[in-house]
Structures are given as structure tokens and as C-alpha cells.
Design a protein around this motif. Structure first.
Motif, PDB file in Angstrom:
ATOM      1  N   ALA A  18      11.116   7.166  -4.391  1.00 35.49           N
ATOM      2  CA  ALA A  18       9.889   6.846  -4.147  1.00 35.49           C
ATOM      3  C   ALA A  18       9.632   7.200  -3.034  1.00 35.49           C
ATOM      4  CB  ALA A  18       8.504   6.076  -4.831  1.00 35.49           C
ATOM      5  N   MET A  19       9.698   6.734  -2.020  1.00 34.25           N
ATOM      6  CA  MET A  19       9.476   5.909  -0.832  1.00 34.25           C
ATOM      7  C   MET A  19       9.978   7.333   0.136  1.00 34.25           C
ATOM      8  SD  MET A  19       7.008   3.608  -0.253  1.00 34.25           S
ATOM      9  CE  MET A  19       7.700   2.658   1.252  1.00 34.25           C
ATOM     10  N   GLU A  20      11.353   7.754   0.257  1.00 32.78           N
ATOM     11  CA  GLU A  20      12.062   8.612   0.634  1.00 32.78           C
ATOM     12  C   GLU A  20      11.400  10.626   0.711  1.00 32.78           C
ATOM     13  OE1 GLU A  20      16.022   8.861  -1.800  1.00 32.78           O
ATOM     14  OE2 GLU A  20      16.035  10.712  -0.945  1.00 32.78           O
ATOM     15  N   ARG A  21      10.644  10.402  -0.351  1.00 35.70           N
ATOM     16  CA  ARG A  21      10.267  11.351  -1.052  1.00 35.70           C
ATOM     17  C   ARG A  21       8.442  11.599  -0.261  1.00 35.70           C
ATOM     18  NH1 ARG A  21       9.477  12.173  -7.407  1.00 35.70           N
ATOM     19  NH2 ARG A  21      12.198  11.887  -7.713  1.00 35.70           N
ATOM     20  N   ALA A  22       8.041  10.707  -0.018  1.00 38.43           N
ATOM     21  CA  ALA A  22       6.991  10.483   0.667  1.00 38.43           C
ATOM     22  C   ALA A  22       7.253  10.230   2.879  1.00 38.43           C
ATOM     23  CB  ALA A  22       6.166   9.127   0.387  1.00 38.43           C
ATOM     24  N   GLY A  23       8.307  10.442   3.275  1.00 39.71           N
ATOM     25  CA  GLY A  23       8.594  11.456   3.873  1.00 39.71           C
ATOM     26  C   GLY A  23       8.684   9.169   4.673  1.00 39.71           C
ATOM     27  N   HIS A  24       8.805   8.110   4.333  1.00 37.95           N
ATOM     28  CA  HIS A  24       9.216   6.873   5.202  1.00 37.95           C
ATOM     29  C   HIS A  24      10.438   7.047   5.454  1.00 37.95           C
ATOM     30  CE1 HIS A  24       4.547   6.266   3.819  1.00 37.95           C
ATOM     31  NE2 HIS A  24       4.857   6.436   3.017  1.00 37.95           N
ATOM     32  N   PRO A  25      10.470   6.542   6.396  1.00 41.04           N
ATOM     33  CA  PRO A  25      12.462   5.490   6.502  1.00 41.04           C
ATOM     34  C   PRO A  25      12.635   4.754   5.922  1.00 41.04           C
ATOM     35  CG  PRO A  25      10.351   5.654   8.949  1.00 41.04           C
ATOM     36  CD  PRO A  25      10.172   5.857   7.238  1.00 41.04           C
ATOM     37  N   ILE A  26      13.523   4.459   5.819  1.00 40.72           N
ATOM     38  CA  ILE A  26      13.692   3.166   4.443  1.00 40.72           C
ATOM     39  C   ILE A  26      14.641   2.389   5.680  1.00 40.72           C
ATOM     40  CG2 ILE A  26      14.542   2.505   2.522  1.00 40.72           C
ATOM     41  CD1 ILE A  26      13.591   5.450   1.615  1.00 40.72           C
ATOM     42  N   ARG A  27      15.036   1.353   5.840  1.00 34.64           N
ATOM     43  CA  ARG A  27      16.230   0.284   6.030  1.00 34.64           C
ATOM     44  C   ARG A  27      16.821   0.131   4.881  1.00 34.64           C
ATOM     45  NH1 ARG A  27      14.288  -3.633  10.445  1.00 34.64           N
ATOM     46  NH2 ARG A  27      16.189  -4.102   9.975  1.00 34.64           N
ATOM     47  N   LEU A  28      18.231  -0.261   5.638  1.00 30.63           N
ATOM     48  CA  LEU A  28      19.459  -0.989   4.492  1.00 30.63           C
ATOM     49  C   LEU A  28      20.178  -2.185   5.126  1.00 30.63           C
ATOM     50  CD1 LEU A  28      21.432   2.541   3.954  1.00 30.63           C
ATOM     51  CD2 LEU A  28      19.890   1.480   2.678  1.00 30.63           C
ATOM     52  N   VAL A  29      19.611  -2.894   4.083  1.00 33.38           N
ATOM     53  CA  VAL A  29      19.972  -4.590   4.398  1.00 33.38           C
ATOM     54  C   VAL A  29      21.009  -4.774   3.407  1.00 33.38           C
ATOM     55  CG1 VAL A  29      19.390  -6.645   4.098  1.00 33.38           C
ATOM     56  CG2 VAL A  29      17.506  -5.106   4.995  1.00 33.38           C
ATOM     57  N   ALA A  30      22.370  -5.061   4.467  1.00 33.99           N
ATOM     58  CA  ALA A  30      23.774  -4.942   3.321  1.00 33.99           C
ATOM     59  C   ALA A  30      23.186  -6.111   2.604  1.00 33.99           C
ATOM     60  CB  ALA A  30      24.581  -5.735   4.678  1.00 33.99           C
ATOM     61  N   GLY A  31      24.356  -5.813   1.529  1.00 34.16           N
ATOM     62  CA  GLY A  31      24.067  -7.039   0.330  1.00 34.16           C
ATOM     63  C   GLY A  31      24.786  -6.999  -0.297  1.00 34.16           C
ATOM     64  N   GLY A  71       0.503  -0.714   0.023  1.00 38.17           N
ATOM     65  CA  GLY A  71       0.360   0.101   0.142  1.00 38.17           C
ATOM     66  C   GLY A  71       0.381   1.602   0.095  1.00 38.17           C
ATOM     67  N   LEU A  72       1.882   1.290   0.641  1.00 42.18           N
ATOM     68  CA  LEU A  72       2.930   2.239   0.966  1.00 42.18           C
ATOM     69  C   LEU A  72       3.663   2.512  -0.525  1.00 42.18           C
ATOM     70  CD1 LEU A  72       4.404   2.263   4.261  1.00 42.18           C
ATOM     71  CD2 LEU A  72       2.513   3.245   3.525  1.00 42.18           C
ATOM     72  N   LEU A  73       3.966   1.952  -1.128  1.00 49.30           N
ATOM     73  CA  LEU A  73       4.618   1.876  -2.508  1.00 49.30           C
ATOM     74  C   LEU A  73       3.481   2.215  -3.336  1.00 49.30           C
ATOM     75  CD1 LEU A  73       7.328   1.207  -3.792  1.00 49.30           C
ATOM     76  CD2 LEU A  73       6.855  -0.686  -4.149  1.00 49.30           C
ATOM     77  N   ARG A  74       2.608   1.833  -3.820  1.00 49.34           N
ATOM     78  CA  ARG A  74       1.623   2.249  -4.523  1.00 49.34           C
ATOM     79  C   ARG A  74       1.508   3.531  -4.765  1.00 49.34           C
ATOM     80  NH1 ARG A  74      -3.688  -0.536  -3.148  1.00 49.34           N
ATOM     81  NH2 ARG A  74      -3.083   1.347  -1.446  1.00 49.34           N
ATOM     82  N   ASP A  75       0.971   3.464  -3.436  1.00 48.76           N
ATOM     83  CA  ASP A  75       1.272   5.307  -3.341  1.00 48.76           C
ATOM     84  C   ASP A  75       1.885   6.054  -3.603  1.00 48.76           C
ATOM     85  OD1 ASP A  75      -1.977   4.131  -2.539  1.00 48.76           O
ATOM     86  OD2 ASP A  75      -1.839   4.913  -0.528  1.00 48.76           O
ATOM     87  N   ALA A  76       3.185   5.919  -3.284  1.00 45.45           N
ATOM     88  CA  ALA A  76       3.908   6.522  -3.063  1.00 45.45           C
ATOM     89  C   ALA A  76       4.825   6.461  -4.589  1.00 45.45           C
ATOM     90  CB  ALA A  76       5.485   6.515  -2.460  1.00 45.45           C
ATOM     91  N   MET A  77       4.492   5.671  -5.168  1.00 42.01           N
ATOM     92  CA  MET A  77       5.092   5.686  -6.685  1.00 42.01           C
ATOM     93  C   MET A  77       3.643   6.788  -7.610  1.00 42.01           C
ATOM     94  SD  MET A  77       7.218   4.041  -7.181  1.00 42.01           S
ATOM     95  CE  MET A  77       7.646   3.562  -8.788  1.00 42.01           C
ATOM     96  N   ARG A  78       2.726   6.145  -7.032  1.00 41.81           N
ATOM     97  CA  ARG A  78       1.324   7.546  -7.809  1.00 41.81           C
ATOM     98  C   ARG A  78       2.007   9.049  -7.410  1.00 41.81           C
ATOM     99  NH1 ARG A  78      -4.199   4.024  -6.879  1.00 41.81           N
ATOM    100  NH2 ARG A  78      -3.356   1.766  -7.669  1.00 41.81           N
ATOM    101  N   GLU A  79       2.069   8.962  -6.269  1.00 45.52           N
ATOM    102  CA  GLU A  79       2.220  10.124  -6.332  1.00 45.52           C
ATOM    103  C   GLU A  79       3.635  11.064  -6.892  1.00 45.52           C
ATOM    104  OE1 GLU A  79       0.676  12.427  -3.338  1.00 45.52           O
ATOM    105  OE2 GLU A  79       2.347  14.105  -4.238  1.00 45.52           O
ATOM    106  N   ALA A  80       4.486  10.228  -7.196  1.00 49.16           N
ATOM    107  CA  ALA A  80       5.579  10.548  -7.741  1.00 49.16           C
ATOM    108  C   ALA A  80       5.590  10.669  -9.064  1.00 49.16           C
ATOM    109  CB  ALA A  80       6.912   9.498  -7.138  1.00 49.16           C
ATOM    110  N   LEU A  81       5.126  10.062  -9.473  1.00 47.06           N
ATOM    111  CA  LEU A  81       4.319   9.635 -11.075  1.00 47.06           C
ATOM    112  C   LEU A  81       3.259  11.108 -11.472  1.00 47.06           C
ATOM    113  CD1 LEU A  81       4.331   6.372 -11.722  1.00 47.06           C
ATOM    114  CD2 LEU A  81       6.132   8.279 -12.556  1.00 47.06           C
ATOM    115  N   VAL A  82       1.997  11.153 -10.759  1.00 44.21           N
ATOM    116  CA  VAL A  82       1.157  12.444 -10.870  1.00 44.21           C
ATOM    117  C   VAL A  82       2.332  13.815 -10.722  1.00 44.21           C
ATOM    118  CG1 VAL A  82      -0.185  13.572  -9.820  1.00 44.21           C
ATOM    119  CG2 VAL A  82      -0.589  11.112  -9.941  1.00 44.21           C
ATOM    120  N   ARG A  83       3.223  13.948  -9.975  1.00 43.83           N
ATOM    121  CA  ARG A  83       3.924  14.926 -10.263  1.00 43.83           C
ATOM    122  C   ARG A  83       5.108  15.575 -11.278  1.00 43.83           C
ATOM    123  NH1 ARG A  83       7.301  14.737  -5.636  1.00 43.83           N
ATOM    124  NH2 ARG A  83       6.001  13.820  -4.156  1.00 43.83           N
TER     125      ARG A  83
END
Ligand code: CTP
Ligand code: MG
Length: 232
Positions: free
Chosen positions: A191-204, A169-181
Motif C-alpha cells: 500500500a505504501m509503495e503504491r502511494a509512492g513512499h520510499p520504504i526501508r528494509l531492516v534485516a530480519g 497518518g501515511l499508512l492510514r491514508d495509503a490503506m484507505r486509498e488502496a481499499l477505495v480502489r
């Protein structure tokens, strides 16, 4: 809780080749797209994987993809973000807002199984999600007009890899918002960062490269061949 995959593979690969889109290039015995899908299929935890293809490529690999019961195909869009958005829309009837979606580049053929497992396990209780990321080895310069403006602080940087795994749900809304703009994000994390969500980093692993330039093809081939040789 369900898990879904989204694999954008509708690009033209213009930086890698001026003939065939790179996701169809044969490396280490299979096409790059098949190598990219392999760990997602092998983990057995994804209810469906939506692959976004360019309609101009109809026919390429279609039989092989249609033989995979969990794979669904949609048409991609003009940008990576639009391709991802279309694939997310195709999951609307199946995915609940709290379900997980993992977005993985069709041109990233060397994802190690253990990195995928770590991403799934480390984020399972997170309210938002995150991405695989690797440290930067080289010193990075911020530049303009062919000259260095300043040197970036490497400790504050990470290479963004895929999969990137977020609540549907969060990703779908964030992507839509970014594309509408009208300002497509480079990746889902942006997209998630622009929507203000805290994003975890996992070592890869740094070996989970995206094939972007012609020389990346032989690097990916070497990584895959070495792993195949190391398997018992
Ligand atoms: N992608 C997509 N739809 C687009 C553009 C890109 O699905 N309109 C996908 C690519 O197929 C690739 C991934 O997004 O799997 C990462 O993008 P990138 O490496 O930029 O691939 P291309 O856009 O194909 O390459 P280039 O930018 O060099 O043309
Ligand atoms: Mg591109």
C-alpha cells in the motif's frame, strides 16, 4: 512520539487447516496468536495493540486477550488489508499522524525480540518507515501454466516479513486509498509503495516465518522449542 501495534488475526487459515483457524493452534505451550503477541507485549513500548479477530471466533482466547491492559479487540474484515484498515481506524482518536504503527501477522509466532528492537531503533528517525525483510535462499522462477517463464534475479529480492512499521497518518491514508480502489494490497508495504513512499528494509531473521501451510506448524514449533531450551 507514541508507538501502536496492529495484529490482523481474523483470517480463516484455509491453506493450513480445514478445521480450526491456525492462529488458535497450540504450539510450544501457547496458541500461535499468543506467541505472535508476546514480543510486542514484552518490548513495553507500545501504547496499545489492536487485534483484529473474526466475529465467528468470539470466545476463542478472549479472556486471555482481555487480561492484557494494552490489548484492544476489533472485528476483522474480508481481507487482511480490510482487517488492518479497521484496526487502524480504531486508533484514530489516540494516534497522531507522526506516531508509529507496527503491523504484525497473528500467524507469525517466531519474531525474535532483537529483530523487533532493531526495527524500532533503525527506523526511529525515518520519515516513512519500513519492514523486516530476509534474503531469499532459493532461486526463484517466474512461471505461468506450470512452466518457467524466466528466472528472477535473487539479489533484487527480499522476503517481506512483519512487523511492518510506518507513520500512522501515511499508512492510514495509503490503506484507505488502496481499499477505495477495490484492490487490496498483500501487505502494508505494498500500500505504501503504491502511494509512492520510499520504504526501508531492516534485516530480519529467516526464522520469523508466517505459518501458511500445514508443515509450517511443526517448523514454528521447533523454532520456539529450541529458543525456549536455549534460554538460561
Ligand atoms: N487476516 C486477517 N483478516 C483476513 C485475512 C487474514 O486478519 N480477512 C490475517 C490472518 O489471520 C493472518 C494474517 O492476516 O494472521 C496473514 O494472512 P494469511 O497467512 O493469508 O492468513 P489466512 O488468510 O488466515 O490464511 P489463508 O489465506 O490460507 O486462508
Ligand atoms: Mg489469507
Amino acid at each position: 512520539m507514541k508507538y501502536f501495534g496492529v495484529v490482523p488475526a481474523a483470517g480463516r487459515g484455509e491453506r493450513a487447516s480445514n478445521t480450526r483457524p491456525k492462529q488458535y493452534a497450540e504450539i510450544a505451550g501457547a496458541s500461535m496468536l499468543q506467541h505472535s503477541l508476546r514480543p510486542l507485549l514484552a518490548c513495553g513500548r507500545l501504547a496499545a495493540i489492536v487485534v483484529a479477530l473474526n466475529p465467528d471466533d468470539a470466545g476463542e482466547l478472549l479472556d486471555a486477550l482481555q487480561r492484557e491492559p494494552v490489548v484492544r479487540i476489533v472485528s476483522g474484515g474480508d481481507t487482511r488489508a480490510q482487517s488492518v484498515d479497521k484496526a487502524l481506524n480504531a486508533l484514530d482518536a489516540d494516534a497522531d499522524a507522526d506516531d508509529w504503527v507496527l503491523v504484525h501477522d497473528g500467524a507469525r509466532p517466531c519474531l525474535p525480540d532483537e529483530d523487533l528492537r532493531r526495527l524500532l531503533d533503525d527506523l526511529s528517525e525515518d520519515p516513512v518507515g519500513g519492514l523486516l525483510a530476509a534474503p531469499i535462499g532459493d532461486t526463484v522462477k517466474i512461471c505461468a501454466d506450470g512452466r518457467v517463464r524466466h528466472t528472477a534475479r535473487r539479489e533484487e529480492m527480499a522476503r517481506a516479513l512483519t512487523p511492518q512499521m510506518f507513520r500512522y497518518g501515511l499508512l492510514r491514508d495509503a490503506m484507505r486509498e488502496a481499499l477505495v480502489r477495490g484492490d487490496p494490497p498483500a501487505d502494508e508495504a505494498e500500500a505504501m509503495e503504491r502511494a509512492g513512499h520510499p520504504i526501508r528494509l531492516v534485516a530480519g531473521a529467516a526464522s520469523n516465518i508466517k505459518v501458511t501451510y500445514p508443515e509450517d506448524l511443526s517448523v514454528a514449533e521447533a523454532i520456539l522449542s529450541r529458543r525456549a531450551g536455549a534460554r538460561p
